[in-house]
Design a protein around this motif. Structure first.
Motif, PDB file in Angstrom:
ATOM      1  N   PHE A  45      27.611  40.813  85.332  1.00 16.70           N
ATOM      2  CA  PHE A  45      28.008  39.541  84.708  1.00 16.70           C
ATOM      3  C   PHE A  45      29.238  39.742  83.829  1.00 16.70           C
ATOM      4  CE2 PHE A  45      23.494  38.844  85.539  1.00 16.70           C
ATOM      5  CZ  PHE A  45      23.512  37.572  86.077  1.00 16.70           C
ATOM      6  N   ALA A  71      25.848  29.509  90.997  1.00 15.58           N
ATOM      7  CA  ALA A  71      24.424  29.275  90.789  1.00 15.58           C
ATOM      8  C   ALA A  71      23.635  29.526  92.075  1.00 15.58           C
ATOM      9  CB  ALA A  71      24.182  27.862  90.298  1.00 15.58           C
ATOM     10  N   SER A  91      27.472  32.766  86.082  1.00 12.89           N
ATOM     11  CA  SER A  91      26.726  31.746  85.342  1.00 12.89           C
ATOM     12  C   SER A  91      26.913  31.851  83.828  1.00 12.89           C
ATOM     13  CB  SER A  91      25.243  31.841  85.702  1.00 12.89           C
ATOM     14  OG  SER A  91      24.806  33.177  85.589  1.00 12.89           O
ATOM     15  N   LYS A  92      27.368  33.015  83.348  1.00 10.50           N
ATOM     16  CA  LYS A  92      27.531  33.141  81.890  1.00 10.50           C
ATOM     17  C   LYS A  92      28.970  32.906  81.425  1.00 10.50           C
ATOM     18  CE  LYS A  92      23.775  36.395  81.509  1.00 10.50           C
ATOM     19  NZ  LYS A  92      23.296  37.565  80.786  1.00 10.50           N
ATOM     20  N   ASP A  94      30.697  30.255  81.072  1.00 12.25           N
ATOM     21  CA  ASP A  94      30.395  28.834  81.223  1.00 12.25           C
ATOM     22  C   ASP A  94      30.971  27.966  80.105  1.00 12.25           C
ATOM     23  OD1 ASP A  94      28.831  29.822  79.219  1.00 12.25           O
ATOM     24  OD2 ASP A  94      26.974  28.873  79.882  1.00 12.25           O
ATOM     25  N   THR A 137      23.082  21.739  88.999  1.00 10.32           N
ATOM     26  CA  THR A 137      22.888  23.187  88.945  1.00 10.32           C
ATOM     27  C   THR A 137      24.152  23.963  89.287  1.00 10.32           C
ATOM     28  OG1 THR A 137      20.639  22.802  89.764  1.00 10.32           O
ATOM     29  CG2 THR A 137      21.424  25.059  89.767  1.00 10.32           C
TER      30      THR A 137
END
Lengths: 457, 408
Positions: A45, A71, A91-92, A94, A137
């Motif tokens: 990540f 996602a 996803s992080k 964001d 999502t």
């Protein structure tokens, strides 16, 4: 297997909290909403563009594949790491970096969820038009990589029409930026078009400037039912053919309608053979006029019932139901294949007839729903992959559906992308020279073939 | 009909519903991933490890995924089974083990809370100020009821005035040991409406905390005892003031008893279980409110996950608060956001719970209210426990708020 050296390098870049390598963790990054799965060697990540650049440098040097992931809601297998290696999760990353409705743009990191952009814009009376079914999502990075669409793209266009500029990290780790915050910008190649739909094979998107739109003053939503599917489809071509462009026009056949009704219990007419969910937006007076014209056209095609959503809540319920269509199909059988062949809108009735004919011939359960106004069909086959004989029929049926679409002047994908699902069918719509041109571009920017290998290019 | 694992189409709609995913943003904690892991574990392609147990435990058991799932998958039961398997394979922490031990027998619980009360008095102030249990400072924990609530009540509490019917009241442990005000208010409101309230002596913990922690065997004896104690006869309803207890009685008991002799009884009980606010909402005509005064109380509501996902009680609470005289109801924009309490989640995963709480606190402070009401004891403990000394709002059960609004 990944070398210890590379793993240590990754940990050095993002910290040990940002690296996952346990079997129970990796199992969760083997899939998207498509049926194929493949385990990565490691999940990482990144927190910044600099992290992404360093990771790609290290991966390039080691010759290890890197597959980007938002996602994981795509339905074509694009983020499935079929050649293992590194899955890079966004996803992080964001953050919404800037909202500027005066100049009509937002700047976002790739992990921002589509619906969060809508929420950030709502207080200013603006919105971001592309609205994939997964919008609550799915991330904007994934939306761009797959060039996502959605119901209201009929009027507003798909993701590529809203990408003003991008920051992209190439396989080498070099960082490039193109486009700008200007709605008009014809400086050099239109590189955003190249990266929209590239499915992570050319570079990794780390920041995006998106065009946004003022919210229309009025929205009207109609649910129309018909006695047969053919008239439903004909109503679509009649409406579009007469010059009306609704914001969205969703066609659902009886099976889809019933599946949704089972899940949502909205009081939809279970006996209707076909139905249209039509939304128009714009200036209130113009909407009144368009609504009248639409009612005329559907009546000419023998509409049984025309209902208008009276409140925002009712409208939202209809759309929630429509967005759940993919999921509700999963109830019917263990595996579900949703395709998105697209044909010129005048060919919608013929395409639907063909799909139904194919379903009958192969004795398969095929539900048809479609963003009908732009010819984007979503035939969904509910089947069981463990039944080998049936699965073979499914594959043959889909091949025929692709062939039929192309015969009618259509194409493989309107919005889902190619991924693993459709790469074999590319020759149906591109000649050898065109495929080779794509390969040359790929070779030029990713000579080591580390970016999402095993996909369409 | 609830669907099995194989029907998860991995569409990902559950990711946006899951409060834990919302904070951690890592696929493995998502409901979709947990189903995938259970599937892999079941077909032996994934070994049972401590890491797997840890992932499975990062769940509030709030049921929001199941409520959002278009394929109708019963995440709840799947997760419960998996938790049981994980505890069997890897054991449980001493703290959780002792909770299960206490909840498993009513006399132990009574004794345990008695000890705890003494303990609470003995904790030195300095310690209480600086230590936290989970994300909640020790000093903010509520004091236990002076005596268990049920021991202070008659088994049959008569209606005030002409009786219109009778109901059974399942108090739950929280009301019995911690929040007697909610119990008094529930009985008071029901009496005011003209109901005779039966409080069966032999009722005990609903078992949800045990089921969530994989202690199904210990849970079963409680469940059987409750089924016996709650025999509804011809009462109009079995009232709960906690939606988690309600969910257990209504959904889990009949499911767990599917093969047993008690299935018919469990189903009969399930059909009568009613959230106190749904019950009040259906009988508003039986209530008279105090309309004097011109200084309305400002109030906002936190809708517990189990109320939202299992009953429609949250809609009833909101609708009633809107109607009450002398009440200025201020709907909260994040009314439906999970507070991170989640049974023992706040204790097991304080950091995630803390982040969820922080968002809620910011918005409630902006609303400037006198009362922050919520109908779940864990939410209540969590909301109140995270307030700072300068916060002036009171956290109570909405039934207490309603009771105070009645005409004496």
């Amino acid at each position: 297997m990944l070398s210890t050296q590379l793993k240590n390098q990754l940990i050095e870049i993002v910290g040990d909290q940002g690296v996952l390598d346990q079997p129970e963790q990796l199992a969760c990054y083997a899939y998207d909403a498509f049926i194929e799965e493949a385990l990565p060697d490691v999940v990482v990540f990144p927190k910044s563009t600099a992290d992404v650049s360093q990771i790609l440098k290290a991966a390039s040097k080691a010759g290890v594949p890197v597959t980007g992931r938002g996602a994981g809601t795509s339905v074509c297998g694009a983020p499935v790491p079929v050649r293992q290696g590194i899955v890079m999760g966004f996803s992080k990353m964001d953050k919404i970096i800037e909202v500027n409705t005066r100049d009509r743009y937002v700047v976002v990191q790739p992990g921002v969820v589509n619906a969060d952009i809508q929420r950030a814009l709502a207080p200013f009376g603006f919105f971001y038009p592309p609205d994939p079914g997964s919008m609550n999502t799915s991330t904007i990075g994934g939306n761009i990589a797959l060039n996502a669409g959605g119901p209201r793209c009929l009027k507003y266009g798909v993701t590529v029409d809203y990408v003003l500029g991008l920051e992209v990290v190439l396989a080498s780790g070099e960082i490039i930026r193109f486009g700008s915050k200007n709605v008009k910008d014809v400086t050099g190649y239109k590189l955003s078009s190249l990266f929209c739909g590239s499915e992570g094979t050319l570079g990794i998107i780390t920041e995006a400037i998106l065009k946004v739109m003022p919210k229309p003053e009025a929205v009207r939503t109609l649910m129309v039912t018909f006695g047969d599917l053919d008239s439903t489809a004909k109503a679509v071509t009649d409406i579009i053919g007469s010059g009306i462009i609704p914001a969205a026009m969703e066609l659902m056949d009886q099976m889809t309608l019933n599946a949704i009704e089972d899940a949502a219990g909205l009081g939809l007419d279970r006996k209707a053979a076909g139905s249209l969910l039509i939304e128009i937006d714009g200036v209130a007076e113009a909407c009144d006029k368009q609504l009248k014209q639409i009612v005329e056209k559907v009546n000419e095609n023998g509409a049984i019932k025309i209902e208008e959503a009276a409140t925002d809540i009712e409208r939202e319920r209809l759309w929630t139901a429509r967005r759940s269509a993919y999921g509700v199909f999963a109830k019917i059988a263990p595996d579900i294949l949703s395709e998105d062949v697209t044909v010129p809108v005048s060919q919608v009735p013929e395409m639907i007839r063909t799909i139904n004919d194919i379903g009958e011939r192969y004795d398969l359960t095929i539900g048809v729903l479609a963003h009908a106004g732009d010819g984007n069909m979503h035939p969904m086959i509910a089947a069981d992959r463990s039944d080998k004989a049936q699965w073979e029929k499914v594959e043959r049926a889909f091949t025929e559906i692709f062939q039929a679409a192309v015969r009618l002047g259509g194409t493989l994908s309107g919005e889902h992308g190619i991924g693993l699902a459709k790469s074999a069918f590319i020759p149906l719509v591109m000649n050898r020279e065109t495929v080779s041109f794509m390969k040359k571009i790929k070779q030029a920017v990713d000579p080591g073939q580390i970016l999402n290998p095993g996909k369409f290019v | 009909m609830k669907q099995g694992l194989q029907n998860c189409g991995k569409c990902g709609l559950c990711l946006s519903a899951c409060p834990v995913y919302g904070i951690l943003k890592e696929e493995q904690v998502s409901p979709r991933a947990k189903l995938q892991l259970i599937k892999s574990h079941d077909n032996k392609s994934l070994e049972s490890t401590q890491g797997l147990k840890e992932i499975v435990s990062r769940c509030l058991m709030c049921g929001s995924c199941a409520a959002a799932c278009p394929a109708g998958i019963d995440h709840y039961s799947k997760f419960m089974e998996m938790r049981k398997q994980m505890v069997a394979d890897h054991g449980e922490s001493p703290a959780i083990k002792s909770m299960i031990y206490l909840l498993g027998r009513e006399y132990r619980l009574k004794f345990g809370t008695g000890l705890a009360k003494t303990g609470q008095k003995m904790i030195p102030d300095a310690l209480a100020r600086s230590f936290k249990l989970g994300n909640i400072p020790i000093k903010n924990f509520p004091t236990l009821n002076p005596k268990p609530f049920r021991t202070q009540q008659e088994v049959i509490v008569p209606a005030a005035g002409d009786p219109v019917g009778s109901v059974i009241y399942f108090t739950g442990c929280a009301t019995n040991y911690l929040y007697e005000d909610a119990g008094k208010a529930t009985i008071g409101v029901l009496q005011h409406m003209g109901y005779q309230v039966i409080i069966p002596e032999k009722q005990c913990c609903c078992s949800v905390p045990m089921l969530f922690h994989g202690a199904q065997d210990q849970a079963m004896s409680n469940i059987r005892a409750n089924i016996e104690a709650l025999d509804p006869g011809d009462v109009e309803a079995i009232i709960v003031d906690c939606s988690t207890c309600g969910e257990a009685l209504e959904n889990e008991y009949p499911k767990l008893m599917e093969q047993g002799d008690d299935h018919a009884a469990a189903t009969q009980i399930a059909s009568k279980v009613t959230h106190i606010f749904s019950f009040v909402n259906d009988h508003m005509d039986l209530l008279t409110f105090d309309t004097a005064g011109d200084n309305p109380s400002t109030v906002t509501y936190h809708a517990p996950c189990h109320t939202r996902n299992n009953s429609q009680g949250h809609l009833a609470v909101e609708s009633i608060l809107k109607q009450l005289p002398n009440t200025d109801y201020r709907p909260s924009p994040d009314r439906d956001q999970c507070c991170g309490g989640g049974g023992t989640f706040f204790y097991e995963h304080p950091q995630v719970a803390g982040e969820m709480m922080a968002q809620k606190l910011t918005s409630v402070r902006n609303m400037e209210v006198d009362y922050w009401v919520t109908d779940c004891p864990v939410c209540r403990l969590n909301l109140a426990g995270n307030l700072e000394p300068q916060d002036t709002m009171q956290v109570v059960h909405p039934i207490t708020f309603l009771y105070n609004a009645l005409k004496a």
